[in-house]
Design a protein around this motif. Structure first.
Motif, mmCIF file in Angstrom:
data_model
loop_
_atom_site.group_PDB
_atom_site.id
_atom_site.type_symbol
_atom_site.label_atom_id
_atom_site.label_comp_id
_atom_site.label_asym_id
_atom_site.label_seq_id
_atom_site.Cartn_x
_atom_site.Cartn_y
_atom_site.Cartn_z
ATOM 1 N N VAL A 87 70.150 21.975 54.807
ATOM 2 C CA VAL A 87 70.632 22.884 55.838
ATOM 3 C C VAL A 87 69.554 23.402 56.788
ATOM 4 C CG1 VAL A 87 72.290 24.659 56.579
ATOM 5 C CG2 VAL A 87 72.590 23.320 54.817
ATOM 6 N N THR A 107 72.268 28.035 60.776
ATOM 7 C CA THR A 107 73.640 27.328 60.597
ATOM 8 C C THR A 107 74.658 28.106 60.101
ATOM 9 O OG1 THR A 107 72.381 25.136 60.317
ATOM 10 C CG2 THR A 107 74.669 25.303 59.660
ATOM 11 N N SER A 129 70.404 35.135 54.336
ATOM 12 C CA SER A 129 71.553 34.266 54.304
ATOM 13 C C SER A 129 72.684 35.145 53.718
ATOM 14 C CB SER A 129 71.393 32.639 53.751
ATOM 15 O OG SER A 129 70.564 31.967 54.375
ATOM 16 N N THR A 147 71.391 30.978 57.414
ATOM 17 C CA THR A 147 72.583 30.310 57.189
ATOM 18 C C THR A 147 73.827 31.283 56.672
ATOM 19 O OG1 THR A 147 71.400 28.322 57.014
ATOM 20 C CG2 THR A 147 73.608 28.247 56.019
#
Ligand code: UD1
Ligand code: CA
Length: 456
Positions: free
Chosen positions: A401, A405, A363, A380
């Protein structure tokens, strides 16, 4: 008598084969000259004079904002000439300590010993006993051990070359006699230079007392003239730092494979595996463990946290019981509260990560304010940059989450909300609700996989 210090740093250092002035080459992350300056100030002198010549502008620029008096020696006519140039600013009657910009490992203790020893002598030289004396000036003593001269190797006869006791270059001269002795120097020698070392023979000829204090640790007075000597000094520095850490109770898996370039402060029961580099000011709390191949700069890591292999942490503050890595990149301005988990291939920058939150895999979290107990799914990304400006992402407590995303800043993900995997979130999401932007899944009936065309 108050003390003046002159640091000689005008030489070019041709043997470094570098465009950078020799004394600006870094040792343990800071210019070797800075090591000498720091030790000078530790002695609380009345004044510190820096003699510069080669690369003078660069030296002035890098050494500004320190209480140094600069003296420019435009032609390098020898160490004695360098000191003579300083007489104009040297406070009269102050005792004088001469240090060399290329002898960076000298310890404050050794200098203090030199200053306290033989207080009655007018000239007190710091000598040492190297395994190989070649290149150094030799300390010539009479049969009764009295020091009578220092002879440079290039001027030495065969029997003088056999002398092991060598000149470190560092010397203390009584304030009353500095000017008298410096005025006597000439350049009548093999190198046509004004040798500072000749103050010894002039003092003896004038009936003034001379002594030499032998430095216990020859490593402290090693001069750096080329890259190999710089690497040697760097290795000694590393070993010193490793010993200090072990004496403070740190478990080092291999003391030869740690590099501290700055100051590393440790609590109890700290463990450090191999090949870790610590840069600047780093603080590790009790029970912290650092796995192999981590680079940590200017950061604080609180008690019971574990840093896993191949992690880079720069200018961050890490709470207690945190786990980071392997393969994490924690960039400046990251603040992790207690019990945070940052996993592999995660990059964070200028972000607060609240207590108990997890960013476990793959991420990017930048310009983000994250509350507590948040779970960030794999892959993410906070999209904080529109190509021109940076924007902030706020992720409130208890958010979940889903994987893959994008949170397009500025955006607020409301408390307790859940984001479905694969979403691109461009507007604030309501508290406690599921939000997702995914297209509905569908299955096409009658669709056939393409088949390979027959070649004829
Ligand atoms: C010097 C000593 C030698 C000693 C050795 C220790 C003299 C004559 N010799 O020799 O006895 O064993 O150091 O390392 O002092 N510098 C100036 N201006 C000059 C010349 C030199 O500022 O005109 C500075 C250099 O930048 C360097 C220091 O003085 O920091 C020493 O000069 P260097 O030429 O390296 O002296 P050595 O030949 O090593
Ligand atoms: Ca030298």
């Amino acid at each position: 008598m108050p003390l003046s210090i002159i640091i000689l740093a005008a030489g070019q250092g041709t043997r470094m084969k570098s465009s950078r002035p020799k004394v600006l080459h870094p040792l343990a992350g800071k210019p070797m000259l800075q090591h000498v300056i720091d030790k000078s100030f530790a002695l609380k002198p009345d004044q510190v004079i820096l003699v510069i010549g080669h690369g003078a502008d660069q030296l002035r620029a890098q050494m500004q904002n320190q209480e140094l008096e600069f003296v420019e020696q435009s032609e390098q006519l020898g160490t004695g000439h360098a000191v003579a140039q300083s007489l104009a600013v040297l406070k009269p009657d102050n005792d004088l300590l001469v240090l060399y910009g290329d002898v960076p490992m000298i310890s404050v203790d050794a200098l203090q010993t030199l200053l306290n020893n033989n207080k009655s002598s007018v000239v007190n030289v710091l000598s040492f006993l190297p395994d190989d004396s070649s290149g150094y000036g030799r300390i010539v003593r009479q049969t009764d051990d009295k020091v009578v001269a220092i002879v440079e190797e290039k001027d030495a006869n065969e029997s003088q070359k056999q002398i092991r006791e060598s000149n470190s270059g560092i010397v203390v001269i009584d304030g009353d006699q500095v000017k008298y002795l410096i005025d006597k120097l000439d350049n009548d020698n093999a190198q046509r230079e004004y040798y500072l070392t000749d103050v010894v023979k002039h003092a003896v000829a004038s009936g003034l007392s001379v002594s030499a204090t032998i430095c216990d640790d020859a490593n402290e007075v090693l001069g750096v003239n080329n890259q190999a000597q710089l690497a040697q000094v760097e290795a000694i520095y590393r070993q010193q730092q490793a010993s200090k850490l072990m004496n403070a109770g740190v478990k080092l898996y291999d003391p030869l494979r740690i590099d501290v370039r700055g100051s590393l402060t440790v609590g109890v029961d700290v463990e450090i595996d191999v090949n870790c580099v610590f840069i600047g000011d780093v603080k590790l709390g009790d029970n912290v463990s650092i796995a192999a191949n981590c680079v940590i700069a200017n950061s604080t890591i609180a008690a019971n946290s574990n840093i896993l292999p191949m992690t880079s942490i720069d200018t961050a503050s890490i709470g207690q019981r945190v786990s980071i890595g392997p393969f994490a990149r924690i960039r400046p301005g990251t603040e992790c509260a207690d019990e945070v988990k940052i996993g592999n291939f995660v990059e964070t920058k200028k972000s607060q990560i609240g207590a108990g939150s997890k960013v476990s895999h793959l991420s990017y979290i930048g310009d983000t304010e994250m509350g507590s107990d948040v779970n960030i799914g794999a892959g993410t990304i906070t999209c904080n940059y529109d190509g021109v400006n940076k924007f902030k992402t706020i992720i409130e407590d208890d958010v979940f989450v889903g994987s893959d995303t994008q949170l397009v800043a500025p955006v607020i993900v409301g408390k307790g909300s859940t984001i479905g995997a694969g979403s691109t979130i461009t507007r604030d999401t309501p508290e406690g609700k599921l939000t997702l932007t995914r297209a509905k899944q569908l299955t096409l009936s009658g669709w056939l996989r393409p088949v390979k065309k027959q070649q004829d």
